[in-house]
Every structure is written in C-alpha cells, then in structure tokens.
Design an enzyme around this catalytic site. Structure first.
Site, PDB file in Angstrom:
ATOM      1  CB  SER A 111     -19.056  -9.348 -22.677  1.00 34.22           C
ATOM      2  OG  SER A 111     -19.568  -9.388 -21.273  1.00 34.22           O
ATOM      3  CG  HIS A 161     -14.892  -9.575 -23.898  1.00 35.85           C
ATOM      4  ND1 HIS A 161     -15.449 -10.435 -25.117  1.00 35.85           N
ATOM      5  CD2 HIS A 161     -14.502 -10.560 -22.924  1.00 35.85           C
ATOM      6  CE1 HIS A 161     -16.613 -11.042 -24.421  1.00 35.85           C
ATOM      7  NE2 HIS A 161     -15.815 -11.828 -23.340  1.00 35.85           N
ATOM      8  CD  GLU A 192     -15.236 -10.478 -28.899  1.00 30.42           C
ATOM      9  OE1 GLU A 192     -16.103 -10.999 -29.581  1.00 30.42           O
ATOM     10  OE2 GLU A 192     -15.830  -9.813 -27.757  1.00 30.42           O
ATOM     11  CG  ASN A 247     -20.404 -12.770 -24.925  1.00 34.04           C
ATOM     12  OD1 ASN A 247     -20.045 -13.813 -25.326  1.00 34.04           O
ATOM     13  ND2 ASN A 247     -20.495 -11.899 -24.103  1.00 34.04           N
TER      14      ASN A 247
END
Ligand code: 3HC
Length: 286
Positions: free
Chosen positions: A120, A141, A153, A192
C-alpha cells in the site's frame, strides 16, 4: 492471458487470506514464505476459517476442501516462481527486500508471468527495474480482512502495459472482488488517502479531548454508517502498520500533515499494536 497458477509471497495476515481467496477462486495457489512455521500457522488459521464457514453454512465442505487442496505452501521462492503465471507479493514492507524478491522473480518466473505487489506504500515503479520486465509489474492492493473486503486497487506505473492491467483485473473479478483502477502512482492510492484523512481527524479530536475514542467510534458507526469506528479500524489494521504508512507517506510528500500522529507513535513505542498484540486503543482477549 491464461492465468492458472498464482504465487503469493508472504504468509502474514494479508498474504494468507489473499492466497485463500485465490484458491477459492479456482486457481492453483502456492503460498510462499521463508519461514516454515509462518506457513504452518497460516495453514492452521485458514483451515479453522474454512471450518467456521462450513459450520455457519456459508461454504460447502467439498468446496472448502477443494480450495484447501489447491493451496500448497513452500519456503522455496525460485522453484515456486517457476510455476507461476501471476505473483502477488505480500512480504514485509521494506523496499530492499521487495527489490531482491522482484529480482529473483524476474530471473525465475516464466517470461509471460505478471508480477504484482500488494504494497500500500511502495509503488510498483520502485520494483519494475529490478524485475527486468517493467511492463508486467503493477500494484494489486487488497484490504484487510482480504477474504471479506471486495475492493482491490490496481495501480499502474508508467510502464505497466494494458495487457497486464486487463489480466490482473480479470483475476480480481474471478476472485469475486471489485477491482478499481488507479491511473497513476500517488501515495496512499485511493482508499488509504481517504482512510488517513478520517483517522487524522479522529486522532486530533481525541488528543484535544473533544470526545472519547469510544464516542468517536460510535459516531462513525451510527452517524456515518461506517462498519467500524476509526480507532477500531486502526486496531484491526495494526498500529505499527498505520505508523509505517504515515512514515512512508511523509517521506514521499514531505507534508507535515502526513507525519505519524503522536498518539500512534506512543502506542507503538509501548508495544500496543492493536488486535494482534492484544491491546491498542482497546483491549482484546487472547
Ligand atoms: N477474517 C476473515 N473473515 C472475517 C474477519 C477476518 N479477520 N473478520 C470478520 N470476518 C467475516 C466474518 O466471518 C463475517 O462473515 P459472514 O457475515 O459471512 O458470516 C463477516 O466478516 C462479518 O463479521 P462480523 O459479523 O464478525 O463483524 P462485522 O459485521 O463488524 O464485520 C468487518 C467485520 C468485515 C471487519 C467490518 O467491520 C468491516 O468491514 N470493517 C472495516 C474494515 C476495513 O475498513 N478494512 C480496510 C482496512 S485498510 C487496509 O486494509 C489497507 C491497508 O493498506 C492498511
């Protein structure tokens, strides 16, 4: 592209659940880790997860058994890589280690194999050169718990080919996930970044004693409909991971806003890492 065998590197919280997702999706799956005991712990954990699903009536016993039979484990990186059509690396978040893994993969995986990282914080462009096959490298991800969370992702770097993106998107769909495409590398990708903003605000509110962490979490759940409050979520993800993400983001952006929050640093220093250590913002029974 015909992807049949997927190699997952790293048997930690994320790697083991990504591996089980792949096995459940019908792929021949190899879970690789340098530690045999980590692999054994992952196997025990996944078998107990499967037993729980069967007992709850959410998974047929034959289906669970077939998935577990498709999932093998290995401590040998090179031999495992030689069998893979797709590699998803979920090893420790250290650039030097990931670079050496990608160099090994570049040498040992078949020429057609795609090399993805679950990182990440480390964009795949940092690994592309080491792999010697930059157009077949991207981030894939997943989210914790990976057997539950739908989003993946998919992050392209400047050299990632359209074929690579199409192939990993198709795999994510075959796992029952909802892939989203991030068109360029940006610290934190999408999720995130949004999660970080929420956590920053929650940490600031708690530090200023505007409300207790319990009430902040309750507000997130009952006013905003989030499945967990920000402090509960940080405990789930691991406060060391939250701290590491902040450090990595700050190193890249240099913005004071992205620095690790003192409350997190304090917890990490005290060894209170969240659920995995038995205590974080909350206490957990072992
Ligand atoms: N592993 C596997 N399955 C799990 C699990 C785990 N650790 N925790 C919960 N589950 C499953 C349960 O078995 C249950 O399945 P079922 O409904 O089909 O029977 C389902 O999830 C719901 O669990 P619970 O009823 O026990 O509890 P909740 O309804 O509160 O759900 C949750 C738990 C799924 C974790 C939910 O609270 C949630 O979605 N929380 C937010 C998680 C999140 O935001 N994750 C992203 C973190 S960020 C990240 O990973 C990025 C990284 O880079 C840091």
């Amino acid at each position: 592209m015909d992807i049949r065998t997927i190699l997952i590197i790293g048997a930690g919280t994320m790697g083991r659940q990504i591996a089980m997702s792949c096995a459940l999706g019908g792929y021949t799956t190899i879970l690789q880790d340098i530690s045999g005991s980590a692999l054994d712990a992952a196997r025990t954990d996944l078998e107990s997860w499967a037993d729980g699903r069967v007992a709850k009536g959410k998974l047929q016993a034959e289906f669970a058994d077939a998935a577990l039979a498709r999932l093998s484990q290995s401590t040998e990186l090179d031999a495992s890589a030689a069998q893979a059509d797709l590699v998803i690396e979920a090893a420790v978040e250290r650039l030097d280690i990931k670079r050496s893994i990608f160099a090994e993969l570049g040498k040992n995986a078949p020429a057609h194999a795609i090399l993805a990282t679950n990182s990440s914080t480390l964009a795949s462009s940092h690994l592309a050169e080491a792999s010697g096959r930059a157009s077949q490298v991207c981030n894939m991800h997943f989210f914790n718990p990976a057997l539950v969370m739908k989003c993946v992702e998919i992050v392209r770097n400047e050299q990632t080919s359209d074929e690579t993106i199409q192939a990993v998107t198709a795999v994510a769909r075959a796992l029952g996930k909802e892939p989203v495409l991030v068109n360029r590398e940006i610290p934190g990708f999408i999720a995130n970044r949004m999660m970080g903003a929420m956590q920053r605000e929650a940490l600031n509110l708690a530090s200023a004693e505007v409300a207790s962490i319990t009430d902040i979490d309750t507000t997130a759940r009952t006013a905003l409909g989030h499945p967990m409050g920000p402090f509960e979520l940080m405990d789930l993800v691991g406060l060391d991971v939250i701290d590491f993400i902040a450090q990595a983001t700050y190193a890249e952006t240099g913005q004071a806003l992205d620095q690790p929050h003192p409350l997190i640093t304090q917890k990490v220093t005290e060894g209170k890492l969240g659920r995995k250590s038995g205590e974080g913002f909350y206490e957990y029974r072992r």
